[in-house]
Enzyme design. Structure first.
Site, mmCIF file in Angstrom:
data_model
loop_
_atom_site.group_PDB
_atom_site.id
_atom_site.type_symbol
_atom_site.label_atom_id
_atom_site.label_comp_id
_atom_site.label_asym_id
_atom_site.label_seq_id
_atom_site.Cartn_x
_atom_site.Cartn_y
_atom_site.Cartn_z
ATOM 1 N N GLU A 82 0.895 -1.112 0.050
ATOM 2 C CA GLU A 82 -0.007 -0.001 0.002
ATOM 3 C C GLU A 82 0.917 1.269 -0.099
ATOM 4 O OE1 GLU A 82 -4.126 -1.581 2.055
ATOM 5 O OE2 GLU A 82 -2.496 -0.823 3.427
ATOM 6 N N CYS A 109 0.563 -2.708 15.170
ATOM 7 C CA CYS A 109 0.683 -2.233 13.931
ATOM 8 C C CYS A 109 0.119 -3.311 12.778
ATOM 9 C CB CYS A 109 1.996 -2.097 13.678
ATOM 10 S SG CYS A 109 2.455 -1.772 11.673
ATOM 11 N N GLU A 154 10.098 -1.856 7.335
ATOM 12 C CA GLU A 154 11.187 -1.425 7.944
ATOM 13 C C GLU A 154 12.373 -1.008 7.096
ATOM 14 O OE1 GLU A 154 12.389 0.028 11.146
ATOM 15 O OE2 GLU A 154 14.156 0.481 9.773
ATOM 16 N N SER A 185 11.808 6.913 8.275
ATOM 17 C CA SER A 185 11.391 6.542 9.848
ATOM 18 C C SER A 185 11.727 4.936 10.246
ATOM 19 C CB SER A 185 9.651 6.605 9.809
ATOM 20 O OG SER A 185 9.353 6.202 11.341
ATOM 21 N N SER A 209 10.875 5.569 15.536
ATOM 22 C CA SER A 209 9.966 5.296 15.951
ATOM 23 C C SER A 209 9.774 4.655 17.338
ATOM 24 C CB SER A 209 9.130 3.964 15.314
ATOM 25 O OG SER A 209 8.888 4.510 13.980
ATOM 26 N N LEU A 210 9.891 5.753 18.450
ATOM 27 C CA LEU A 210 10.199 5.391 19.520
ATOM 28 C C LEU A 210 9.201 4.559 20.431
ATOM 29 C CD1 LEU A 210 13.099 5.871 21.366
ATOM 30 C CD2 LEU A 210 11.644 7.770 22.727
ATOM 31 N N CYS A 331 -1.252 6.036 10.131
ATOM 32 C CA CYS A 331 0.022 5.588 10.650
ATOM 33 C C CYS A 331 -0.565 3.990 11.532
ATOM 34 C CB CYS A 331 0.670 6.056 11.913
ATOM 35 S SG CYS A 331 2.091 5.876 12.446
HETATM 36 S S1 SF4 Z 1 8.416 -1.339 12.640
HETATM 37 FE FE1 SF4 Z 1 6.642 -0.067 11.553
HETATM 38 S S2 SF4 Z 1 5.720 -1.056 9.967
HETATM 39 FE FE2 SF4 Z 1 7.127 -2.586 10.923
HETATM 40 S S3 SF4 Z 1 5.536 -3.558 12.592
HETATM 41 FE FE3 SF4 Z 1 6.768 -1.813 13.659
HETATM 42 S S4 SF4 Z 1 5.294 0.106 13.234
HETATM 43 FE FE4 SF4 Z 1 4.669 -1.470 11.887
#
Ligand code: SF4
Length: 340
Positions: A82, A109, A154, A185, A209-210, A331
């Site tokens: 996506e 997520c 990631e 990110s 992404s803390l 998100c």
């Molecule tokens: S790193 Fe990002 S995309 Fe991967 S599971 Fe965690 S929040 Fe979701």
């Protein structure tokens, strides 16, 4: 677009060397995805290119919301990803995916819950921007001003392809987008790749992404924390600010009664304050959008209280407006599945 394949066809057709540049300009800068619509190439060549696919994926579904559009893209091997287009104050931001699924398995997520399938090629990453460029140029509603690597996957676990895609985005001969308008990110899985990135693209924004400033909690909801924990992140930020001396962003998704209490705010303040150049750290508080999992967003009042608590301690923070919830494109909501 597979440029090497195109080059071969042009060579075989004895086209002059400037032809490739002409085509690249029309596709990458003008957003034209149909050779028949490129005015300055000969008719005979257009006929030869009739079966040449510009995009490496098909468009399976499009869902338009108030401020954003989500595309479900079908890859050649049958997988789906996506990609989301989001209206901003000066144009449009595109949120791109870098992997099919994600191995990080963050429990809040949607992408993480589907597991990891494979890395995207650099072509599959850049083609997302080609696709949206064409969408905008057809509708004549504006341009892409920003790119965020915040979709599925990631980015630092697919570093080489991410790197190739950034090179294309900033190249004046291709997309010609300013490095400062691009943000990557990461949940911080590999300090090696993040260090490489910092050296190779010092002007591209980095967001971590803390989401938790307590190791136990972070490990509970983000298993990657068992491998690279908060201390590793702090050490990296110290180094980053020494070398780069520019703002770094910490993303913090607000989860009701999980990471939004006074205790969590204090841990976050502690986390930031021990870092020497902490005036260069900016925290984005992000409203969580419910997925199929049992997590809820913090109440509005609680988010504001949390923000004020940080501000009182002199920490730079904003509550980020969450776009795309109405199309499951916000998100934590990209699942690479049919849009329902
Ligand atoms: S790193 Fe990002 S995309 Fe991967 S599971 Fe965690 S929040 Fe979701």
């Amino acid at each position: 677009m597979n440029i090497k394949d195109l080059e071969i066809i042009l060579k075989e057709s004895n086209e002059p060397t400037f032809r490739l540049k002409q085509i690249i300009k029309s596709i990458y800068q003008d957003g034209i995805l149909d050779f028949n619509k490129i005015n300055n190439i000969p008719k005979l060549l257009k006929e030869k290119l009739i079966d040449f696919k510009i995009l490496s994926f098909g468009i399976d579904e499009l869902k338009e919301g108030v401020d954003s559009v989500k595309a479900l893209l079908s890859l050649e091997d049958g997988n789906f990803i996506e990609s989301v287009l989001i209206k901003n104050s000066t144009g449009f931001t595109v949120c791109i995916s870098t992997q099919v699924g994600c191995a990080m398995n963050c429990s809040f997520c949607a992408t993480g819950q589907n597991g990891f399938k494979r890395n995207l090629t650099s072509e599959e990453i850049t083609d997302q921007i080609l696709f949206w460029k064409n969408y905008l140029s057809d509708k004549k509603i504006g341009n892409i001003t920003n790119i965020v690597y915040m979709g599925m996957g990631e980015p630092f676990l697919n570093y080489e392809n991410v790197k190739e895609s950034i090179k294309k985005f900033i190249d004046p001969g291709f997309f010609n987008i300013g490095a400062r308008s691009i943000s990557v990110s990461t949940s911080f899985p590999s300090s090696v790749n993040i260090e490489k990135f910092t050296k190779e693209f010092p002007q591209v924004n980095l967001a971590i992404s803390l989401h938790f400033a307590d190791n136990k909690k972070r490990s509970l909801y983000m298993p990657i924390n068992e491998k690279t924990d908060l201390l590793d992140i702090q050490k990296f930020i110290e180094k980053y600010l020494e070398i780069n001396n520019r703002k770094i962003f910490l993303e913090y998704i607000m989860l009701d009664d999980i990471n939004d209490n006074e205790y969590d705010a204090n841990k976050l303040i502690e986390f930031v304050k021990v870092i020497r150049k902490n005036y260069l750290i900016h925290i984005n508080l992000i409203k969580y959008n419910s997925t199929f999992k049992n997590f809820n967003s913090s109440k509005k009042e609680k988010i504001i209280k949390f923000e004020h608590y940080l501000l009182r301690e002199g920490i730079s923070v904003t509550v980020r407006k969450s776009m795309g919830e109405d199309i499951n494109g916000a998100c934590g909501q990209l699942a690479g599945k049919k849009i329902i």
